[in-house]
Design an enzyme around this catalytic site. Structure first.
Site, PDB file in Angstrom:
ATOM      1  N   SER A 145      -8.817  -9.355 -48.914  1.00  0.00           N
ATOM      2  CA  SER A 145      -8.035  -8.328 -49.589  1.00  0.00           C
ATOM      3  C   SER A 145      -6.540  -8.483 -49.260  1.00  0.00           C
ATOM      4  CB  SER A 145      -8.575  -6.945 -49.209  1.00  0.00           C
ATOM      5  OG  SER A 145      -7.985  -5.939 -49.999  1.00  0.00           O
ATOM      6  N   ASP A 309     -15.380  -7.757 -59.002  1.00  0.00           N
ATOM      7  CA  ASP A 309     -14.184  -7.216 -58.360  1.00  0.00           C
ATOM      8  C   ASP A 309     -13.163  -6.801 -59.424  1.00  0.00           C
ATOM      9  OD1 ASP A 309     -11.938  -6.643 -56.832  1.00  0.00           O
ATOM     10  OD2 ASP A 309     -12.148  -8.386 -55.528  1.00  0.00           O
ATOM     11  N   HIS A 342     -14.951  -5.167 -55.128  1.00  0.00           N
ATOM     12  CA  HIS A 342     -13.964  -5.635 -54.152  1.00  0.00           C
ATOM     13  C   HIS A 342     -14.498  -5.544 -52.724  1.00  0.00           C
ATOM     14  CE1 HIS A 342     -10.017  -6.636 -52.658  1.00  0.00           C
ATOM     15  NE2 HIS A 342     -10.032  -5.559 -51.875  1.00  0.00           N
TER      16      HIS A 342
END
Length: 365
Positions: A145, A309, A342
């Site tokens: 991330s 995602d 995600h």
């Protein structure tokens, strides 16, 4: 955990990427495993926005870390083999110096007097930390991330400092959808009446702003496919007031938002969120339009994304993979079919353990 938390004093002459500096700055960090004699087994983990240095437990009596399934003896990031470093990001509220930290000159929190924070600053101070431990070059930098973007900032600004890269659920820059999400989160915090231009307190906390920011974030962290499986369509209960909570998915959002409200400082959230949107790995290309990774010296890279995602779609990982290949790096791209969106790297333990463990084993050969 307190017994394992260490503090690194940031040099007084450190200049932020966009200008400004701080005095008596600190990075809170933890380590696992043992650094070998030639310092060749060091791995640096760069964190997501709200994560801290406690990535994994240090023993059976320690609290679990945010990546506990991944790090430890015999795990994918095997601490019997690797020396692992993880710091709370500069600018966070998790032990490292940030906008909610006291300014030594005034004794009051920096608030908006804290210098403009960039992911380059997180990368640069992380390198300084590793160098202070005697590490001349990392075996690998690992970033999920926001940490993936910070890892790219490290590689672009310290071209020879790591031999390998594990880049997860991230990209060269934030896409417009992700920036829009974070912009709404920042707006929710800033417009809370208790935010008071940054002069809030524990008794007058911008709870509603933080709650809405978290709920907005939760919409982008998981996938609609997973939510279809988890939450039945039927009503959960009769609401206590008109338009109150009655669907299971509403209870889910409310629960996670209430857990988060007081766990993270609002101004730190603003600074880190904006730093993600400011980062643009493409701007390093010279001349304009050239591959920005052309002169890096990575041996190899693993780039991982999840098909579901929304926050960092797989097109971003494909783009990075091709840039790495074009620059001569042995890059492997893996797009998983994890349904957790995600957050898949946090919850799809079997898939991501296998991918990271296999890659690190191969990189050690």
């Amino acid at each position: 955990m307190a017994n394992y938390l260490k503090l690194y004093p940031i040099p007084e002459d450190y200049r932020f990427h966009r200008g400004g500096q701080i005095s008596q700055g600190l990075l809170a960090y933890e380590t696992w495993g043992t650094l070998n004699e030639d310092q060749s087994n060091a791995l640096l983990i760069l964190t997501g926005l709200s994560a801290d240095s406690h990535a994994a437990r240090h023993g059976e009596h320690d609290t679990a870390g945010w990546w506990d399934y991944m790090i430890g003896p015999g795990k994918a990031i095997d601490t019997d083999q690797w020396f692992v470093i993880c710091a709370s990001s500069l600018g966070s509220c998790k032990g490292s110096t940030g906008p909610c930290s006291p300014n030594p000159k005034t004794g009051q929190p920096y608030r908006f007097d804290f210098p403009d924070l960039c992911l380059e600053d997180i990368a640069n101070t992380s390198v300084l930390l590793c160098q202070s431990l005697g590490i001349e070059q990392l075996q690998a930098v690992i970033g999920p991330s926001m940490g993936g973007m910070s890892a790219l900032a490290l590689i672009l600004n310290h071209k020879n400092y790591t031999r390998h890269l594990v880049h997860i659920a991230s990209g060269m820059a934030s896409p417009p959808f992700s920036t829009a999400i974070r912009s709404l989160q920042r707006e929710a915090i800033l417009k809370d009446e208790n935010f008071n231009q940054g002069y809030y307190s524990a008794t007058n906390w911008p709870e509603e702003g933080m709650k809405f920011a978290r709920k907005i974030g939760m919409l982008s962290y998981r996938s609609a496919k997973e939510w279809n499986d988890r939450f039945p369509r039927s009503l959960k209960k009769v609401p206590q007031h008109p338009f109150g909570i009655e669907f299971p998915v509403e209870s889910y959002l409310e629960h996670h938002a209430n857990q988060f409200i007081h766990k993270f400082d609002p101004i730190s959230y603003l600074y880190l969120s904006r730093a993600m949107d400011w980062f643009n790995g493409h701007q390093y290309g010279t001349p304009r339009g050239a591959n920005p990774l052309n002169d890096i010296s990575l041996h190899s890279a693993l780039v991982v994304g999840a098909e579901t995602d929304l926050l960092f779609p797989v097109d971003l990982q494909r783009e990075l993979h091709h840039l790495l290949l074009d620059s001569g790096v042995d890059s492997e791209l893996i797009v998983t079919d994890s349904i957790q969106g995600h957050d898949a790297f946090l919850v799809d333990q079997q898939t991501f353990s296998q991918l990271v463990g296999d890659y690190l084993s191969a990189s050690a050969v």
